[in-house]
Design a protein around this motif. Structure first.
Motif, PDB file in Angstrom:
ATOM      1  N   LYS A   1       0.836  -1.198   0.000  1.00 58.18           N
ATOM      2  CA  LYS A   1       0.000   0.000   0.000  1.00 58.18           C
ATOM      3  C   LYS A   1       0.872   1.250   0.000  1.00 58.18           C
ATOM      4  O   LYS A   1       1.912   1.292   0.656  1.00 58.18           O
TER       5      LYS A   1
ATOM      6  N   GLN B   1       2.613   3.731  15.903  1.00 52.96           N
ATOM      7  CA  GLN B   1       1.251   4.227  15.810  1.00 52.96           C
ATOM      8  C   GLN B   1       0.592   3.696  14.549  1.00 52.96           C
ATOM      9  O   GLN B   1       1.161   3.811  13.460  1.00 52.96           O
ATOM     10  N   HIS B   2      -0.588   3.101  14.697  1.00 52.65           N
ATOM     11  CA  HIS B   2      -1.313   2.571  13.536  1.00 52.65           C
ATOM     12  C   HIS B   2      -1.529   3.688  12.523  1.00 52.65           C
ATOM     13  O   HIS B   2      -1.985   4.783  12.880  1.00 52.65           O
ATOM     14  N   GLN B   3      -1.198   3.389  11.278  1.00 52.94           N
ATOM     15  CA  GLN B   3      -1.200   4.405  10.226  1.00 52.94           C
ATOM     16  C   GLN B   3      -2.574   5.068  10.074  1.00 52.94           C
ATOM     17  O   GLN B   3      -2.678   6.260   9.839  1.00 52.94           O
ATOM     18  N   LYS B   4      -3.622   4.282  10.213  1.00 50.50           N
ATOM     19  CA  LYS B   4      -4.951   4.822   9.960  1.00 50.50           C
ATOM     20  C   LYS B   4      -5.678   5.241  11.243  1.00 50.50           C
ATOM     21  O   LYS B   4      -6.247   6.313  11.329  1.00 50.50           O
ATOM     22  N   THR B   5      -5.642   4.381  12.247  1.00 51.19           N
ATOM     23  CA  THR B   5      -6.462   4.652  13.433  1.00 51.19           C
ATOM     24  C   THR B   5      -5.747   5.474  14.491  1.00 51.19           C
ATOM     25  O   THR B   5      -6.391   6.024  15.384  1.00 51.19           O
ATOM     26  N   GLY B   6      -4.406   5.500  14.419  1.00 50.02           N
ATOM     27  CA  GLY B   6      -3.660   6.227  15.431  1.00 50.02           C
ATOM     28  C   GLY B   6      -3.430   5.418  16.702  1.00 50.02           C
ATOM     29  O   GLY B   6      -2.830   5.913  17.647  1.00 50.02           O
ATOM     30  N   ARG B   7      -3.891   4.154  16.713  1.00 54.66           N
ATOM     31  CA  ARG B   7      -3.712   3.299  17.883  1.00 54.66           C
ATOM     32  C   ARG B   7      -2.234   3.119  18.186  1.00 54.66           C
ATOM     33  O   ARG B   7      -1.425   2.874  17.285  1.00 54.66           O
TER      34      ARG B   7
END
Lengths: 144, 141
Positions: free
Chosen positions: A67, A86-92
Protein backbone atom coordinates in the motif's frame (compact mmCIF):
# COMPACT_ATOMS: atom_id res chain seq x y z
CA UNK A 1 5.59 -16.89 62.39
CA UNK A 2 3.31 -18.68 60.00
CA UNK A 3 2.54 -15.39 58.29
CA UNK A 4 6.25 -14.66 58.01
CA UNK A 5 7.03 -17.99 56.41
CA UNK A 6 4.22 -17.64 53.88
CA UNK A 7 5.45 -14.15 53.07
CA UNK A 8 8.92 -15.58 52.53
CA UNK A 9 7.51 -18.29 50.32
CA UNK A 10 5.65 -15.68 48.28
CA UNK A 11 8.81 -13.61 47.94
CA UNK A 12 10.76 -16.66 46.85
CA UNK A 13 8.07 -17.47 44.31
CA UNK A 14 8.19 -13.92 42.98
CA UNK A 15 11.95 -14.10 42.68
CA UNK A 16 11.92 -17.36 40.76
CA UNK A 17 9.03 -16.20 38.59
CA UNK A 18 10.86 -12.96 37.85
CA UNK A 19 13.93 -14.87 36.79
CA UNK A 20 11.99 -17.48 34.87
CA UNK A 21 9.83 -15.10 32.81
CA UNK A 22 12.49 -13.67 30.47
CA UNK A 23 14.03 -17.11 30.13
CA UNK A 24 10.69 -18.58 29.09
CA UNK A 25 10.15 -15.71 26.65
CA UNK A 26 13.61 -16.27 25.18
CA UNK A 27 12.92 -19.98 24.82
CA UNK A 28 9.62 -19.27 23.06
CA UNK A 29 11.34 -16.84 20.69
CA UNK A 30 14.13 -19.32 20.00
CA UNK A 31 11.55 -21.97 19.15
CA UNK A 32 9.85 -19.61 16.68
CA UNK A 33 13.21 -18.81 15.04
CA UNK A 34 14.12 -22.50 14.86
CA UNK A 35 10.86 -23.25 13.07
CA UNK A 36 11.43 -20.41 10.59
CA UNK A 37 14.99 -21.63 10.01
CA UNK A 38 13.74 -25.10 9.12
CA UNK A 39 11.19 -23.56 6.75
CA UNK A 40 13.84 -21.27 5.22
CA UNK A 41 16.02 -24.32 4.62
CA UNK A 42 13.15 -25.99 2.76
CA UNK A 43 12.53 -22.82 0.72
CA UNK A 44 16.21 -22.44 -0.20
CA UNK A 45 18.82 -25.16 0.21
CA UNK A 46 21.51 -22.45 0.19
CA UNK A 47 20.13 -20.90 3.39
CA UNK A 48 22.93 -20.43 5.91
CA UNK A 49 21.26 -18.52 8.72
CA UNK A 50 19.39 -15.36 9.59
CA UNK A 51 20.96 -11.94 9.28
CA UNK A 52 20.18 -8.87 11.39
CA UNK A 53 21.39 -6.46 8.69
CA UNK A 54 18.95 -7.94 6.16
CA UNK A 55 16.25 -7.73 8.84
CA UNK A 56 17.04 -4.07 9.41
CA UNK A 57 16.83 -3.32 5.68
CA UNK A 58 13.47 -5.08 5.53
CA UNK A 59 12.23 -3.11 8.52
CA UNK A 60 13.40 0.30 7.28
CA UNK A 61 12.38 -0.06 3.62
CA UNK A 62 11.14 1.79 1.71
CA UNK A 63 9.46 -0.89 -0.38
CA UNK A 64 7.18 -0.81 -3.35
CA UNK A 65 4.36 -3.17 -4.15
CA UNK A 66 2.36 -2.75 -0.98
CA UNK A 67 0.00 0.00 0.00
CA UNK A 68 1.17 3.50 -0.81
CA UNK A 69 0.52 4.59 2.78
CA UNK A 70 2.73 1.86 4.27
CA UNK A 71 6.01 1.60 2.31
CA UNK A 72 7.91 0.23 5.33
CA UNK A 73 7.50 -1.46 8.69
CA UNK A 74 9.05 1.72 10.07
CA UNK A 75 6.08 3.73 8.77
CA UNK A 76 3.95 2.58 11.70
CA UNK A 77 6.60 1.17 14.03
CA UNK A 78 8.86 4.24 13.60
CA UNK A 79 12.52 4.05 12.44
CA UNK A 80 13.50 3.42 16.07
CA UNK A 81 11.95 0.08 17.03
CA UNK A 82 12.60 0.68 20.72
CA UNK A 83 9.90 3.33 20.59
CA UNK A 84 6.14 2.87 20.50
CA UNK A 85 4.56 3.00 17.07
CA UNK A 86 1.25 4.23 15.81
CA UNK A 87 -1.31 2.57 13.54
CA UNK A 88 -1.20 4.41 10.23
CA UNK A 89 -4.95 4.82 9.96
CA UNK A 90 -6.46 4.65 13.43
CA UNK A 91 -3.66 6.23 15.43
CA UNK A 92 -3.71 3.30 17.88
CA UNK A 93 -0.49 3.07 19.87
CA UNK A 94 1.65 0.00 19.05
CA UNK A 95 4.04 -1.44 21.64
CA UNK A 96 7.73 -1.30 20.66
CA UNK A 97 8.99 -3.97 18.27
CA UNK A 98 12.47 -4.28 19.79
CA UNK A 99 12.70 -7.06 22.34
CA UNK A 100 14.96 -4.85 24.48
CA UNK A 101 12.02 -2.49 24.98
CA UNK A 102 9.25 -5.08 24.88
CA UNK A 103 10.31 -8.56 26.08
CA UNK A 104 6.95 -10.09 25.12
CA UNK A 105 7.70 -9.60 21.39
CA UNK A 106 7.86 -12.73 19.20
CA UNK A 107 6.89 -15.15 21.96
CA UNK A 108 3.55 -16.38 20.59
CA UNK A 109 3.91 -18.21 17.26
CA UNK A 110 0.25 -17.77 16.31
CA UNK A 111 0.32 -14.03 16.92
CA UNK A 112 3.63 -13.65 15.07
CA UNK A 113 2.23 -15.46 12.02
CA UNK A 114 -0.98 -13.44 12.14
CA UNK A 115 0.92 -10.17 12.08
CA UNK A 116 3.24 -11.24 9.24
CA UNK A 117 0.27 -12.51 7.23
CA UNK A 118 -1.43 -9.13 7.50
CA UNK A 119 1.49 -6.72 7.45
CA UNK A 120 3.74 -8.22 4.74
CA UNK A 121 1.04 -7.79 2.04
CA UNK A 122 0.39 -4.23 3.28
CA UNK A 123 4.08 -3.29 3.05
CA UNK A 124 5.48 -5.54 0.32
CA UNK A 125 2.38 -6.53 -1.61
CA UNK A 126 3.20 -10.20 -0.99
CA UNK A 127 3.75 -12.70 1.79
CA UNK A 128 7.11 -12.71 3.53
CA UNK A 129 9.43 -15.66 3.14
CA UNK A 130 10.53 -17.64 6.18
CA UNK A 131 14.00 -16.16 5.77
CA UNK A 132 12.62 -12.64 5.86
CA UNK A 133 10.61 -13.42 8.97
CA UNK A 134 13.67 -14.84 10.69
CA UNK A 135 15.86 -11.92 9.61
CA UNK A 136 13.25 -9.51 10.95
CA UNK A 137 13.00 -11.20 14.33
CA UNK A 138 16.78 -11.54 14.54
CA UNK A 139 17.25 -7.81 13.92
CA UNK A 140 14.65 -6.82 16.51
CA UNK A 141 15.89 -9.32 19.08
CA UNK A 142 19.45 -8.00 18.88
CA UNK A 143 18.56 -4.31 18.69
CA UNK A 144 19.78 -2.67 21.93
CA UNK B 1 -53.94 25.94 47.88
CA UNK B 2 -53.53 23.66 44.92
CA UNK B 3 -52.16 20.32 45.92
CA UNK B 4 -50.05 18.50 43.41
CA UNK B 5 -50.53 14.81 43.87
CA UNK B 6 -47.28 13.25 45.05
CA UNK B 7 -47.30 10.74 42.23
CA UNK B 8 -47.50 13.47 39.57
CA UNK B 9 -44.66 15.36 41.20
CA UNK B 10 -42.56 12.25 41.35
CA UNK B 11 -43.32 11.47 37.71
CA UNK B 12 -42.35 15.01 36.68
CA UNK B 13 -39.03 14.75 38.51
CA UNK B 14 -38.40 11.36 36.96
CA UNK B 15 -39.10 12.68 33.45
CA UNK B 16 -36.83 15.65 33.92
CA UNK B 17 -33.97 13.54 35.17
CA UNK B 18 -34.54 10.89 32.51
CA UNK B 19 -34.43 13.32 29.61
CA UNK B 20 -30.69 14.01 29.55
CA UNK B 21 -30.13 10.29 29.97
CA UNK B 22 -32.17 9.57 26.88
CA UNK B 23 -30.46 12.26 24.85
CA UNK B 24 -27.02 10.93 25.76
CA UNK B 25 -27.61 7.22 26.06
CA UNK B 26 -24.38 6.49 24.18
CA UNK B 27 -22.26 8.44 26.63
CA UNK B 28 -22.08 5.44 28.95
CA UNK B 29 -21.89 1.99 27.44
CA UNK B 30 -20.92 -1.29 29.13
CA UNK B 31 -17.18 -1.90 28.64
CA UNK B 32 -15.76 -4.84 26.70
CA UNK B 33 -15.50 -7.83 29.03
CA UNK B 34 -14.55 -10.50 26.48
CA UNK B 35 -10.77 -11.16 26.39
CA UNK B 36 -10.65 -12.31 22.75
CA UNK B 37 -12.56 -9.24 21.59
CA UNK B 38 -10.30 -7.03 23.66
CA UNK B 39 -7.17 -8.65 22.24
CA UNK B 40 -8.02 -9.06 18.56
CA UNK B 41 -10.02 -5.88 17.97
CA UNK B 42 -7.86 -3.87 20.30
CA UNK B 43 -4.72 -4.64 18.35
CA UNK B 44 -5.41 -2.03 15.65
CA UNK B 45 -7.96 0.25 17.27
CA UNK B 46 -9.68 0.62 20.59
CA UNK B 47 -11.89 -2.44 21.08
CA UNK B 48 -15.20 -0.69 20.52
CA UNK B 49 -17.97 -1.63 22.92
CA UNK B 50 -20.58 -4.00 21.43
CA UNK B 51 -23.34 -1.59 22.42
CA UNK B 52 -22.12 0.94 19.87
CA UNK B 53 -23.51 -1.01 16.90
CA UNK B 54 -26.58 -3.16 16.25
CA UNK B 55 -26.17 -6.91 15.79
CA UNK B 56 -26.70 -6.72 12.03
CA UNK B 57 -23.73 -4.37 11.66
CA UNK B 58 -21.52 -6.59 13.84
CA UNK B 59 -22.50 -9.63 11.79
CA UNK B 60 -21.56 -7.92 8.55
CA UNK B 61 -18.27 -6.71 10.03
CA UNK B 62 -17.38 -10.22 11.19
CA UNK B 63 -18.33 -11.55 7.72
CA UNK B 64 -15.90 -9.18 6.02
CA UNK B 65 -12.69 -9.17 8.06
CA UNK B 66 -10.54 -9.94 5.01
CA UNK B 67 -11.35 -6.41 3.83
CA UNK B 68 -11.98 -4.52 7.04
CA UNK B 69 -12.37 -0.94 5.83
CA UNK B 70 -9.42 -1.52 3.51
CA UNK B 71 -7.28 -3.53 5.92
CA UNK B 72 -6.86 -7.27 6.22
CA UNK B 73 -8.10 -8.19 9.69
CA UNK B 74 -8.63 -11.91 9.05
CA UNK B 75 -8.86 -14.25 12.01
CA UNK B 76 -9.19 -18.02 12.38
CA UNK B 77 -12.81 -19.22 12.05
CA UNK B 78 -13.11 -20.17 15.73
CA UNK B 79 -11.97 -16.72 16.86
CA UNK B 80 -14.43 -15.09 14.44
CA UNK B 81 -17.30 -17.17 15.85
CA UNK B 82 -16.29 -16.45 19.43
CA UNK B 83 -16.03 -12.69 18.93
CA UNK B 84 -19.17 -12.55 16.78
CA UNK B 85 -21.18 -14.27 19.53
CA UNK B 86 -20.03 -11.75 22.12
CA UNK B 87 -20.62 -8.70 19.94
CA UNK B 88 -24.08 -9.70 18.75
CA UNK B 89 -25.25 -10.86 22.20
CA UNK B 90 -24.35 -7.46 23.63
CA UNK B 91 -25.18 -5.33 20.60
CA UNK B 92 -26.91 -1.98 20.81
CA UNK B 93 -29.36 -0.21 18.57
CA UNK B 94 -28.84 1.72 15.38
CA UNK B 95 -28.92 1.34 11.61
CA UNK B 96 -27.85 -2.21 10.74
CA UNK B 97 -27.11 -1.24 7.15
CA UNK B 98 -24.29 1.03 8.34
CA UNK B 99 -21.02 -0.69 9.26
CA UNK B 100 -19.18 2.22 10.76
CA UNK B 101 -19.93 3.50 14.24
CA UNK B 102 -18.96 6.92 12.91
CA UNK B 103 -21.83 6.78 10.39
CA UNK B 104 -24.52 6.00 12.94
CA UNK B 105 -26.99 8.83 13.33
CA UNK B 106 -26.34 9.38 17.04
CA UNK B 107 -22.59 9.52 16.39
CA UNK B 108 -22.88 12.06 13.59
CA UNK B 109 -25.20 14.14 15.76
CA UNK B 110 -22.93 14.02 18.81
CA UNK B 111 -19.87 15.00 16.76
CA UNK B 112 -21.46 17.44 14.32
CA UNK B 113 -19.58 20.42 15.73
CA UNK B 114 -16.32 18.58 16.38
CA UNK B 115 -13.12 18.87 14.38
CA UNK B 116 -10.27 16.44 14.82
CA UNK B 117 -7.56 19.03 14.27
CA UNK B 118 -4.28 17.61 15.53
CA UNK B 119 -5.90 15.65 18.32
CA UNK B 120 -6.63 12.44 16.45
CA UNK B 121 -5.92 10.73 13.13
CA UNK B 122 -9.53 9.71 12.79
CA UNK B 123 -12.81 9.56 14.67
CA UNK B 124 -11.96 5.89 15.29
CA UNK B 125 -9.43 7.07 17.88
CA UNK B 126 -12.02 7.65 20.61
CA UNK B 127 -9.43 7.99 23.35
CA UNK B 128 -7.77 10.98 21.72
CA UNK B 129 -10.62 13.06 23.13
CA UNK B 130 -12.53 10.71 25.45
CA UNK B 131 -9.94 9.69 28.01
CA UNK B 132 -12.07 6.92 29.52
CA UNK B 133 -13.49 5.62 26.24
CA UNK B 134 -12.02 2.17 26.77
CA UNK B 135 -14.13 1.91 29.92
CA UNK B 136 -17.22 2.95 27.99
CA UNK B 137 -17.31 6.50 29.35
CA UNK B 138 -17.79 9.21 26.75
CA UNK B 139 -19.15 12.03 28.86
CA UNK B 140 -15.96 14.05 29.04
CA UNK B 141 -16.50 16.31 26.08
Amino acid sequence: MKRLSSACAAAALLLTAGAALPARADAARDAILTAYAAEAQREDSGFTGFDAARGRALYMGPHTGGKAETPACATCHTPDPTRSGQHQKTGRSIDPMAVSANPARFTNATDVEKRFSRDCPAVLGRACTAREKGDFITYLTGKP
Amino acid sequence: MIRIPALTAAAAVLCLSALPGLANEMERVPPVTHPATQKECGECHMAFQPGLLPAQSWNRIMDGLADHFGDNASLPADAVADIRAYLTANAGRGDGTLLRITEQRWFVHEHRKRHLGNRAKSFADCQACHQDAARGLYEDD
